[in-house]
Design an enzyme around this catalytic site. Structure first.
Site, PDB file in Angstrom:
ATOM      1  N   HIS A   1      48.887  30.550  65.124  1.00 42.39           N
ATOM      2  CA  HIS A   1      49.728  31.628  65.659  1.00 42.39           C
ATOM      3  C   HIS A   1      49.363  32.945  64.997  1.00 42.39           C
ATOM      4  CE1 HIS A   1      51.777  29.785  62.181  1.00 42.39           C
ATOM      5  NE2 HIS A   1      52.183  31.008  61.892  1.00 42.39           N
TER       6      HIS A   1
ATOM      7  N   ARG B   1      60.165  35.538  69.636  1.00 38.09           N
ATOM      8  CA  ARG B   1      60.623  36.220  68.430  1.00 38.09           C
ATOM      9  C   ARG B   1      60.643  35.253  67.250  1.00 38.09           C
ATOM     10  NH1 ARG B   1      61.861  41.896  69.489  1.00 38.09           N
ATOM     11  NH2 ARG B   1      62.484  41.976  71.674  1.00 38.09           N
TER      12      ARG B   1
HETATM   13  P1  5GP Z   1      53.398  30.938  58.941  1.00 34.51           P
HETATM   14  O1  5GP Z   1      53.925  31.002  57.545  1.00 34.51           O
HETATM   15  O2  5GP Z   1      53.040  29.515  59.348  1.00 34.51           O
HETATM   16  O3  5GP Z   1      52.304  31.916  59.223  1.00 34.51           O
HETATM   17  O4  5GP Z   1      54.578  31.419  59.872  1.00 34.51           O
HETATM   18  C1  5GP Z   1      55.479  30.585  60.486  1.00 34.51           C
HETATM   19  C2  5GP Z   1      56.565  31.457  61.065  1.00 34.51           C
HETATM   20  O5  5GP Z   1      57.295  30.675  61.988  1.00 34.51           O
HETATM   21  C3  5GP Z   1      57.548  32.006  60.045  1.00 34.51           C
HETATM   22  O6  5GP Z   1      57.558  33.426  60.094  1.00 34.51           O
HETATM   23  C4  5GP Z   1      58.889  31.407  60.473  1.00 34.51           C
HETATM   24  O7  5GP Z   1      59.962  32.299  60.316  1.00 34.51           O
HETATM   25  C5  5GP Z   1      58.646  31.049  61.935  1.00 34.51           C
HETATM   26  N1  5GP Z   1      59.394  29.915  62.416  1.00 34.51           N
HETATM   27  C6  5GP Z   1      59.513  28.689  61.800  1.00 34.51           C
HETATM   28  N2  5GP Z   1      60.293  27.882  62.530  1.00 34.51           N
HETATM   29  C7  5GP Z   1      60.670  28.597  63.625  1.00 34.51           C
HETATM   30  C8  5GP Z   1      61.509  28.301  64.748  1.00 34.51           C
HETATM   31  O8  5GP Z   1      62.066  27.210  64.885  1.00 34.51           O
HETATM   32  N3  5GP Z   1      61.662  29.283  65.673  1.00 34.51           N
HETATM   33  C9  5GP Z   1      61.076  30.499  65.554  1.00 34.51           C
HETATM   34  N4  5GP Z   1      61.301  31.386  66.525  1.00 34.51           N
HETATM   35  N5  5GP Z   1      60.282  30.816  64.506  1.00 34.51           N
HETATM   36  C10 5GP Z   1      60.096  29.881  63.557  1.00 34.51           C
END
Ligand code: 5GP
Ligand code: ZN
Length: 114
Positions: A100, A29
């Site tokens: 991701h 999640r």
């Molecule tokens: P991006 O902006 O790189 O596509 O998305 C990164 C996502 O990782 C964001 O939606 C953020 O909320 C999530 N995220 C960042 N750090 C953590 C964490 O420590 N645990 C979890 N479960 N999600 C994280």
């Protein structure tokens, strides 16, 4: 990668809310969900972003899609629909440099793209 937060999750150095795991993939999640269902699907292999995938990685990428459908079914959004999003590098706002997909659903998503 020693200082990668998602690698730490793969290695169970950080606790996270896991919803799916197999030999190649982990899904958990999002810590800041933007929809009722907001799951991050990652390969266990560290790949920093989508521009770095190789022919060899195509099986893993395919498995991430299969995992997304499996998770969507388990979490009840396969019928209502969902979005599978990858942010790649600067303009996309990619924050975590370990590839991701965001699996989001559970409400009409409109222009929501993150
Ligand atoms: P991006 O902006 O790189 O596509 O998305 C990164 C996502 O990782 C964001 O939606 C953020 O909320 C999530 N995220 C960042 N750090 C953590 C964490 O420590 N645990 C979890 N479960 N999600 C994280
Ligand atoms: Zn990593």
């Amino acid at each position: 990668m020693a200082d990668c937060i998602f690698c730490k999750m793969v290695n169970k150095e950080i606790n996270t809310n896991i919803v799916y795991e197999d030999d190649d993939i982990l899904a958990f999640r999002d810590i800041a969900p933007k929809a009722p269902v907001h799951v991050l699907i990652i390969p266990k292999k560290h790949i920093s972003d989508m521009t770095k995938i190789t022919e060899e990685d195509s099986k893993i990428i395919g498995k991430m899609h299969l995992a997304a459908v499996k998770i969507a079914k388990e979490l009840g959004i396969a019928e209502t629909g969902f979005r599978l999003v990858n942010n790649c590098l600067g303009d996309s706002g990619q924050e975590v440099m370990h590839i991701h997909y965001h699996l989001v659903g559970g409400r009409p998503l409109g222009d929501f793209v993150d």
